[in-house]
Structures are given as structure tokens and as C-alpha cells.
Design a protein around this motif. Structure first.
Motif, short mmCIF file in Angstrom:
data_model
loop_
_atom_site.label_atom_id
_atom_site.label_comp_id
_atom_site.label_asym_id
_atom_site.label_seq_id
_atom_site.Cartn_x
_atom_site.Cartn_y
_atom_site.Cartn_z
N ASN A 66 0.82 -1.10 0.00
CA ASN A 66 -0.06 0.11 0.00
C ASN A 66 0.88 1.25 -0.08
O ASN A 66 0.43 2.33 -0.53
N ASP A 70 -0.94 5.39 2.19
CA ASP A 70 -2.24 4.54 1.93
C ASP A 70 -2.88 3.99 3.10
O ASP A 70 -3.93 4.17 3.29
N ARG A 74 -6.28 5.19 4.92
CA ARG A 74 -7.49 4.30 5.11
C ARG A 74 -7.73 3.92 6.75
O ARG A 74 -8.97 3.86 7.10
N PRO A 239 -4.89 12.18 0.03
CA PRO A 239 -4.20 11.96 -1.15
C PRO A 239 -4.90 12.89 -2.47
O PRO A 239 -5.91 13.32 -2.63
N ALA A 442 -3.94 1.18 -6.12
CA ALA A 442 -3.90 2.51 -5.44
C ALA A 442 -2.15 2.82 -5.34
O ALA A 442 -1.79 4.01 -4.87
N SER A 443 -1.35 1.74 -5.70
CA SER A 443 -0.12 2.02 -5.19
C SER A 443 0.74 2.79 -6.42
O SER A 443 1.73 3.55 -6.31
#
Length: 458
Positions: A66, A70, A74, A239, A442-443
Motif C-alpha cells: 500500500n 495509503d 484508510r 491523497p 492505489a500504489s
């Protein structure tokens, strides 16, 4: 009320982490509390149970795959919305780099240790002491990191009240005895190769979770107030929104028991990139929806090979999709479905869709496991591989992924147009791209978008 949180960990796999994490989530969700659950490390199966227990989507948390930002985002979103955050660890507490212990220390998540104590007494105390105080791989006591946040210890598969008392007596007071769960087959979650059976496959899945929640209610974890407060992950920067590289594009996604390995977060990334998503079930005989790109996720095609092989209509539709030069991304089980032949666990060969030359064969042990990275367009797309099967193909791979231990601090992905050795092969044939690799979109959202755009990957 402050947010409560625990990271459920253990000395090893098979100790009962998933059962306890789900029991916690189910116990408080059915009481009307807002629960968010996570799985430490990449996993598609345990999250199905955690999602059923918490009645909410479940994301994975891995400091490398992640990325720290990230994970923080979360966890921060969960802390703002939930009364209880439950994170299930992976393997043993200190297994992997980074490990569940690293995640706990980074975000201050109190560790609840679950130990299968069915065949021990005084040694229980030694194991718990080690879990709490070991500095971690490659460190000595003088270079130890910050103390591990601690929520206590729960003994699992305990034979009797006297046995539980012996275990409790073996602990130091600061180890925080939280009680015991009995040895009871009704609390076990069924397994197969790759891990647990998915929750959706079992008609009694919720009843199993209720039984575990009821057992947990007879321990010192019976009330929300008994769980530790958690201030959240600290300051988190919002982000940046990814560029809408997929705006106006429709992506069809296979989703059923044969193609079930889909991170909810990956769907969110595709939508943030502008894509419109459409789902269909090959096992149900549903036609390929009108689309600009197709995604065949991982899953268990080897358990449904005969039905997939008989679906000539869908095979022809996928072939027509490729003939038009429209992208197809197939990962792990999705790649197996495209093969000429799939050999199942009984050694039976099935003629599959014959769109990717080669033979996929289900093995009897793990063929690959671990975090991987792939470079696309100068960006590092991170993820993992985990499969028992092999794939023999005459195709020369376009690239190879690179294991995390190699990828850190260097070009990761083996380069384009052929790549170096090691890692997982990535095949490219026309507009078809396929690999064992499971990416975490998402990386590197821009790199993920390239999997669904026409043209040659570079």
C-alpha cells in the motif's frame, strides 16, 4: 465515545486469528456499533469473513504494498467513522518485512495476541512474553524499537476451566489475560488450498460467526469498554486525485466463484480514474457486457474448469473483444481461464478458452508467495503473488515482476519489452496482458490505468 481498536495477531498461522477477529467484529456490529475491519497483508479470502462479520467493505493494509500514506489514509477514514477498528494480522506477529508488528508500532494499534494453547500450559507464558518483548528480526535489545502497543492475550482451543486457569497463571500481570475460547469445531472456519473457503460459499457462514461471537462474549472482551482506546493514525494528508485516464471507458469485470479475488480498493481506483464498471458472471452463463476493456480477476477456475470450458459463447465473445484490439487484463486465475489447457487437482485436463498459449496445472503445494512490483510507464505498481499452479507457455514474457526484497530502492519490474528473470512473468499478446501478479492499483493508479488502455505496455 473514543474509537477502540485492536490488531489481532498470533505466533503463527492457524492459531485462530480470523475466528477471533471476526468474532470481535460480529459481536459489536450486531449490537449496533459501527465496525471497520482490515486485513494485514494481501489477502482475498479472510476479508470475505471480516466483511460478513462487520457488514462493511474490508481493505488490506501492507506498509510496503500500500505504502505508509495509503495505510494511514484508510485507517484515518475508519477512525473517523467507526466505534471499533479491527485489524487481522498475517501469519505470525513478526513474519514478513514489513510485519504485523511493524504496522502496530507505526500506527499505535494495540495488539491482541491469540495463542493456540491446546497442547501447552506454562510455556504459554514464555510465548506471550516473547511476542510482547522481542525486538524483531535483525535487532538486538539495545536497538529495540518502541514498545509494542498491547491489548492483551486470548487463549484459543482451551480444554477446560482448569486448563484456562493454568494458562492465566503462567502470565505476568502486565500481559493482560483476556480469557479463553474453548476447543470447539463449531468455531472453526473451513479451509482449502490458498486458505479459507470464501464466506459466500457457505450457507451457515453467519451462524459460524455468531457462534464465535457468543463464545467471545464469555471472555473479558465482552464489552466495547473492555477494548483499548485508539487515537487514530496521526496526521494524514489527503491523497491527490488521480488523473481521469479512464474517463468514458467501460470496463467489464468477471465476478463469481471462479473470479472472486478482487480488492474493493481496486474498484475504487478504477472509478476514480473515470471508468464505468460492469460486472458479469461467466459461471452463470452471462454474456460479456459491452465494454472498452475486460478484467478477468483471480479466483478458483480450477474448481469450475468443466463449466468454464463449456462456455463457448463467452469464449467467442472474449476472442472477438481481443480481435478488435480492446485490452484484457487477466491475473492469476483469470490467466488460467485463458489457457489452452487447465489440469485440475485430480489430474483431469480441460480444454479451456485457448486464447493464451500454454497449460496451467494445479500443483500440490505453494508455487509462489510474496510481495512483488512491476514497472509500467516509469511507475512502480506494487502487489503480490500467491498461487499453487504453474503455467507453461511458449510465449516469451514481456516483463517479470520483481520481489519486494529486490525492488526496494531500485528499478522494479524487470523493465519493459521482455524484462529480466525472476519474479512473475507478465505476458503480452496483442491487447491481452496476463500474469500471476495481483496488483494493488492505489500504489500507482496511472500504471494501473495502462492495463485497461489500448496500445503496448512499456
Amino acid at each position: 465515545m473514543k474509537t477502540k481498536a485492536v490488531l489481532v495477531a498470533a505466533p503463527a498461522s492457524g492459531q485462530g486469528k480470523t475466528t477471533v477477529a471476526c468474532a470481535l467484529a460480529r459481536r459489536f456490529a450486531r449490537a449496533g456499533q459501527r465496525v471497520r475491519a482490515f486485513k494485514c497483508g494481501p489477502d482475498f479470502l479472510d476479508p470475505t469473513w471480516l466483511a460478513l462479520a462487520s457488514a462493511a467493505p474490508v481493505d488490506s493494509l501492507d506498509l510496503w504494498i500500500n505504502g505508509e500514506a495509503d495505510c494511514a489514509q484508510r485507517l484515518n477514514d475508519a477512525a473517523q467513522a467507526a466505534d471499533l477498528v479491527v485489524v487481522e494480522g498475517v501469519m505470525g506477529l513478526y513474519d514478513g518485512q514489513p510485519s504485523a508488528a511493524d504496522l502496530a508500532r507505526r500506527f499505535g494499534l494495540p495488539v491482541l495476541a491469540v495463542v493456540d494453547a491446546g497442547a501447552m500450559a506454562g510455556t504459554f507464558g514464555a510465548i506471550v512474553h516473547g511476542l510482547r518483548h522481542w525486538p524483531g528480526p535483525g535487532r538486538d535489545a539495545q536497538a529495540a524499537p518502541a514498545p509494542l502497543p498491547w491489548a492483551g492475550v486470548l487463549a484459543n482451543r482451551v480444554g477446560s476451566a482448569r486448563h484456562a486457569a493454568m494458562l492465566a497463571e503462567a502470565l505476568a500481570p502486565a500481559d493482560a489475560w483476556r480469557g479463553a475460547l474453548p476447543r470447539d469445531a463449531a468455531l472453526a472456519l473451513p479451509e482449502r488450498h490458498l486458505g479459507l473457503a470464501a464466506a459466500a460459499e457457505l450457507p451457515d457462514a453467519l451462524a459460524r460467526l455468531d457462534a464465535a461471537a457468543d463464545a467471545l462474549a464469555r471472555t473479558a472482551l465482552a464489552t466495547l469498554e473492555s477494548l483499548p482506546d485508539w487515537p487514530g493514525p496521526g496526521s494524514v494528508a489527503a491523497p491527490a486525485a488521480p488523473p481521469r485516464l479512464l474517463a468514458g471507458r467501460r470496463i467489464a469485470i468477471a465476478r463469481d466463484a471462479a473470479f472472486a479475488f478482487i480488492y474493493p480498493a481496486n474498484l475504487q481506483v478504477l472509478q476514480a480514474l473515470g471508468a464505468e464498471l460492469s460486472f458479469f458472471s461467466p459461471l452463470a452463463g452471462q454474456a460479456l457486457p459491452p465494454c472498452d476493456a475486460l478484467w478477468l480477476p483471480g479466483g478458483y477456475p480450477e474448481l469450475h474448469a468443466a463449466r468454464l470450458a463449456a462456455n463457448d459463447a463467452l469464449r467467442d465473445q472474449v476472442a472477438a473483444h481481443l480481435a478488435l484490439g480492446r485490452p484484457l487484463w487477466a491475473e492469476c486465475g483469470g490467466m488460467m481461464a485463458l489457457a489452452e489447457t487447465l489440469v485440475d487437482g485430480q489430474g483431469v485436463a480441460h480444454r479451456l478458452w485457448d486464447l493464451l498459449p500454454g497449460t496451467a496445472t494445479l500443483g500440490r503445494r505453494i508455487a509462489a508467495l510474496g510481495p512483488q512490483a512491476l514497472q509500467i510507464g516509469g511507475r512502480q505498481l506494487r502487489g503480490h503473488s500467491f498461487h499453487w499452479s504453474s503455467f507453461e507457455s511458449p510465449l516469451r514474457p514481456w516483463a517479470h515482476t520483481v520481489p519486494a526484497r529486490v525492488a526496494v530502492g531500485r528499478d522494479a519490474g524487470g523493465g519493459g519489452g521482455g524484462g529480466g528473470g525472476g519474479g512473475e512473468p507478465v505476458y503480452q499478446q496483442g491487447s491481452l496482458r496476463a500474469s500471476w501478479f495481483h496488483p494493488w492499483f492505489a500504489s500507482a493508479p496511472e500504471a494501473a490505468a495502462q492495463l485497461f488502455l489500448p496500445g503496448v505496455l512499456a
